[in-house]
Each structure stands twice: as structure tokens, then as C-alpha cells.
Design a protein around this motif. Structure first.
Motif, mmCIF file in Angstrom:
data_model
loop_
_atom_site.group_PDB
_atom_site.id
_atom_site.type_symbol
_atom_site.label_atom_id
_atom_site.label_comp_id
_atom_site.label_asym_id
_atom_site.label_seq_id
_atom_site.Cartn_x
_atom_site.Cartn_y
_atom_site.Cartn_z
ATOM 1 N N ILE A 1 0.825 -1.202 0.000
ATOM 2 C CA ILE A 1 0.000 0.000 0.000
ATOM 3 C C ILE A 1 0.864 1.259 0.000
ATOM 4 O O ILE A 1 0.490 2.289 -0.565
ATOM 5 C CB ILE A 1 -0.951 -0.022 1.213
ATOM 6 N N LEU B 1 -10.295 -1.819 5.147
ATOM 7 C CA LEU B 1 -9.815 -0.774 4.259
ATOM 8 C C LEU B 1 -10.771 -0.691 3.067
ATOM 9 O O LEU B 1 -11.127 -1.712 2.472
ATOM 10 C CB LEU B 1 -8.404 -1.103 3.765
ATOM 11 N N TRP C 1 -9.330 4.203 5.814
ATOM 12 C CA TRP C 1 -8.934 3.236 6.846
ATOM 13 C C TRP C 1 -10.020 3.204 7.923
ATOM 14 O O TRP C 1 -10.026 4.014 8.831
ATOM 15 C CB TRP C 1 -7.583 3.621 7.445
ATOM 16 N N GLN D 1 -1.921 -6.498 1.234
ATOM 17 C CA GLN D 1 -1.457 -5.199 0.734
ATOM 18 C C GLN D 1 -1.162 -5.263 -0.763
ATOM 19 O O GLN D 1 -1.423 -4.299 -1.500
ATOM 20 C CB GLN D 1 -0.221 -4.748 1.505
ATOM 21 N N ALA E 1 -2.513 -0.078 8.425
ATOM 22 C CA ALA E 1 -1.941 -0.902 7.352
ATOM 23 C C ALA E 1 -1.191 -2.098 7.916
ATOM 24 O O ALA E 1 -1.053 -3.136 7.250
ATOM 25 C CB ALA E 1 -1.016 -0.055 6.479
#
Length: 444
Positions: free
Chosen positions: A314, A385, A380, A350, A342
Motif C-alpha cells: 500500500i 480498508l 482506513w 497489501q 496498514a
């Protein structure tokens, strides 16, 4: 350390020198297992030499006694042959062989023919029934042998002992006290019954061992088939994954390079400096794509020395958006929420997020028309996500690239991590892609 050289494969000569007894036994057992009928025939021949041939040797030169034919040598020879011969098929045709032997024994007892040493081979047939015949035949053979033992004792032991004929008076009277007769008969019957039981139990043990070996072989075969299926599935999954990676890398890079090349062609006539920067962007995009292709080809060839460039995450999405901007497409990135979440996404998740954005931007370059404006939004949330990629183009984004690797590839990637994607034209024009990717444990 001295035993290490023994791990190497042995040649025929060294194997015979180091393990002659073990190798020879293995070869003999394998030969026996491969030539069942021949082995049983040789066994019957050996038994006949011991139990049948003596009758023939004694009977040579003698005449057949018609008045006492039950005890004649040639009668014993015939019964011995008929009892011994069915053992040739004791493992290949067990039930018919047992019926043949039982029929001979029944006729022998019914006619009062003398007992011959070959009658003991009934124990071998009881063993064969317990080991190789169906369960019903095994149990029936056991009880038939017990009944035959009782009939044998009654016919040849109890009846002669219970009665005897006085030659002077012609009156039959007991020759021995009843108690002694019953005791002798009981002991003799117990011995025969114990022998039959032991033979049947040994056959049952052999049956269980054969059954276990067959189950082990079947299990090994099933395991081999299952492993092959798993390898095929893994190979198919790997091919699909590499196809998606190839599509993402090649489609995006070529779209950027084509757009840049078109711009450089027009800019070269008016502004050489713009053309130069555009060509630099094309070269950089080509080099990046070449690195990705080498990495994928290294995986295909299973080359441990191949380049292992880190997979995109990401954190690489801003660079991806910048690359699209260099191609002339107006694109911007918006991030909301706590970006530190993340860490709750695995490296594979990711990569999926990166590929979704890459696929959406590639399709904008290919299908949105001239000078589109794209917006990439990362939200987020507490549990997942959310990825939103919008454009103001023609709004007719195709669902795939003609080879089935477009939005379907997005759905397949997201499904591996319990994610989802929705895509379609926007009400006010353009196209929108909305994807969700849950965190690893769903917690904030």
C-alpha cells in the motif's frame, strides 16, 4: 560418520556382498508371491512323495483285496490322491478345492475306508479357508471340520471299542468299561478339535495381515492420487496467480508507455524538452516492468538465484498515482482514517490492494477517453480498508481485457482475503470501483 557411505545406492555386486541373505530372502519371497499356482503345485508334489507314494510302492506286485477293499493298499492310495490333489488350488480356488476335499472325506467316512496320513491335510485346507476364502466359507469350513472330527471318532474309535463279537456265542458285548471309552474318545476329539482350531486361528491371523497390507497399499495409492491432485491444484492456482501478475504488470506499464509515446510524438514538434521528459518516463516505466517480468519469470523457472524484488504494498500506491499523472491523466490520492492500520493487513493483502488500484487506473487509461480525471481514495475504517477509484470519463469501462483478467481478477484476488469489489458507471458520468478489504482479525 563411518555409516555415511552406506547411504549411497548399492550396485548388484555390492548389495550381494553386504546383504546377501536379506536380498536373497526378498527375491525368494517375491518369486513365491508371483507364482502362487506353481508354488502350491510343487508343495502338493512334495506332500505326495511323503503321503501318497508309499501306498503305491507297497501296492506294487500285490492284488486288490475285494473282500476287504476298505483297508486295501490301493484304496488308501486312491483316497490319499483325492485328498491331496485339491491343495493345488487352495489359494486360487479355495472354496471349490475345499468342497472337493470335504466330499472325499465324507465318502471315506461313510464307506468306512481306512484312515490315511493324508487326512491330516484337512488342517491345511481349514487354514486356507480362514486365510483366503470369504468369511462365510471360513466359518462354515471350521464347523464342518469339527463335525468331521466327531464323525471320524465315532466311526473309527467309538463304534469298534463299544462293541465286540464273541466268536463262540456270537453275542456282542462291551469290550471296555464305558468310562474309559468316554475318556479316550473325549481326549482324542479334544486333540483333533484343538488342531482344527489352531489351524483356523493361524489362517485368521494371515487373513488380517493380508487385509492390512491391502489397506496399506490402497491407502498409499489414494495418498499418491491425492498428492497428485494437490500438486495439480497448486500448479493451476500458481498459473492463475502469475497470469494475474502478468496482466497487472504488462497492462498497466504498456498503457502508460503508449500514452506517453503518443504525447511525446506530438510534443517533439513544438517542445523538445517535454518530449525528452516524456521519453525518460517511458524508459523508467519500461525498466520497472522489466524488473517485474524478470521476477515472475524467476518464479516460473524456480531459479533461486533470480531477482527477488519486494512485492508492492500500500505504501507504493502514491508512486503508482504519480506514474499515472506523468502519462497526462489528472489523478490524485486521498487518504482518510488511521493509516497505521496498514500493519493489520498481511503482505499478500497489501499486494491485493495495490493491484486493485493498479487495475482500476490501467482501465481508466485504456477506456475513459481523452484527458480523464481520476481520484483514488483510501479509507482506513475500524474493521476494513475501503478503496474507491473514480473517474469522469466515458463510463463504459469493460469488465475485462478480453482475456478474462480484468475485474474478474480483482474479485478473485479480494476473495482470497474475504474482500469484495463493486464496479459500474457513475450516475453523473464516469466509472467507479469500490473495493473492501477486511483487516486480518477485524479489530481496530
Amino acid at each position: 560418520m563411518a555409516a555415511a557411505p552406506r547411504a549411497a545406492p548399492l550396485t548388484a555386486t555390492t548389495a550381494f556382498a553386504h546383504r546377501p541373505r536379506r536380498g536373497m530372502v526378498g527375491r525368494v519371497l517375491h518369486w513365491f508371491a508371483s507364482h502362487v499356482q506353481l508354488v502350491d503345485t510343487l508343495l502338493v508334489a512334495a506332500l505326495s512323495a511323503i503321503l501318497v507314494l508309499p501306498f503305491a510302492l507297497v501296492g506294487v506286485g500285490s492284488t486288490f483285496d475285494r473282500t476287504n477293499w476298505q483297508n486295501d493298499t490301493w484304496t488308501g492310495f486312491l483316497i490319499s490322491v483325492l485328498v491331496t490333489l485339491p491343495l493345488i488350488w487352495r489359494r486360487t480356488r479355495t472354496v471349490p478345492a475345499a468342497i472337493a476335499m470335504a466330499s472325499v472325506c465324507v465318502v471315506q467316512v461313510a464307506l468306512g475306508v481306512q484312515v490315511v496320513p493324508a487326512d491330516a491335510l484337512v488342517l491345511m485346507m481349514v487354514y486356507a479357508l480362514a486365510a483366503y476364502a470369504p468369511r462365510w466359507a471360513s466359518i462354515s469350513g471350521f464347523w464342518l471340520a469339527i463335525a468331521g472330527a466327531a464323525a471320524l471318532i465315532v466311526r473309527y474309535r467309538a463304534m469298534p471299542v463299544l462293541t465286540s463279537t464273541d466268536s463262540a456265542e456270537g453275542i456282542q458285548e462291551p469290550a471296555q468299561p464305558l468310562f474309559q471309552i468316554v475318556l479316550a474318545v473325549t481326549i482324542f476329539f479334544g486333540f483333533i478339535a484343538a488342531s482344527v482350531t489352531a489351524a483356523w486361528l493361524l489362517g485368521a491371523i494371515t487373513r488380517n495381515r493380508i487385509s492390512q497390507q491391502r489397506e496399506l497399499r490402497e491407502h498409499a495409492e489414494r495418498l499418491e492420487i491425492q498428492q497428485q491432485q494437490e500438486r495439480d491444484l497448486a500448479a493451476a492456482d500458481e498459473r492463475a496467480r502469475i497470469a494475474r501478475e502478468m496482466h497487472d504488470v504488462v497492462a498497466h506499464s504498456l498503457s502508460v508507455m503508449i500514452t506517453q509515446a503518443d504525447g511525446a510524438r506530438y510534443a517533439s514538434q513544438n517542445d523538445p524538452e517535454v518530449a525528452r521528459r516524456t521519453l525518460e518516463t517511458i524508459a523508467e516505466t519500461g525498466r520497472s516492468s522489466l524488473h517485474e517480468m524478470r521476477r515472475l519469470l524467476g518464479v516460473l523457472h524456480d531459479d533461486s538465484g533470480a531477482e527477488t524484488r519486494p512485492m508492492p504494498t500500500i505504501a507504493d500506491i502514491p508512486d503508482l498515482v504519480d506514474t499515472v499523472q506523468l502519462s497526462g491523466t489528472r489523478a490524485k490520492l486521498t487518504v482518510s482514517g488511521d493509516a497505521t492500520r496498514a500493519d493489520r493487513l498481511t503482505a499478500g493483502a497489501q499486494l491485493v490492494a495495490y493491484r486493485v488500484v493498479q487495475e482500476a487506473l490501467t482501465n481508466i487509461l485504456k477506456h475513459a477517453g481523452p484527458e480523464p480525471q481520476a481520484t483514488v481514495t483510501l479509507r482506513w475504517g475500524e474493521q476494513m480498508l475501503q478503496l474507491q477509484i473514480d473517474d469522469d470519463g466515458r463510463g463504459a469501462l469493460s469488465s475485462d481485457d478480453g482475456a478474462g483478467n480484468g475485474l474478474r481478477g480483482m474479485r478473485e484476488r479480494l476473495a482470497l482475503y474475504d474482500g469484495s469489489v463493486q464496479a459500474g458507471p457513475r450516475a453523473g458520468g464516469g466509472f467507479s470501483v469500490h473495493a473492501t478489504l477486511p483487516y486480518e482479525n477485524g479489530a481496530s
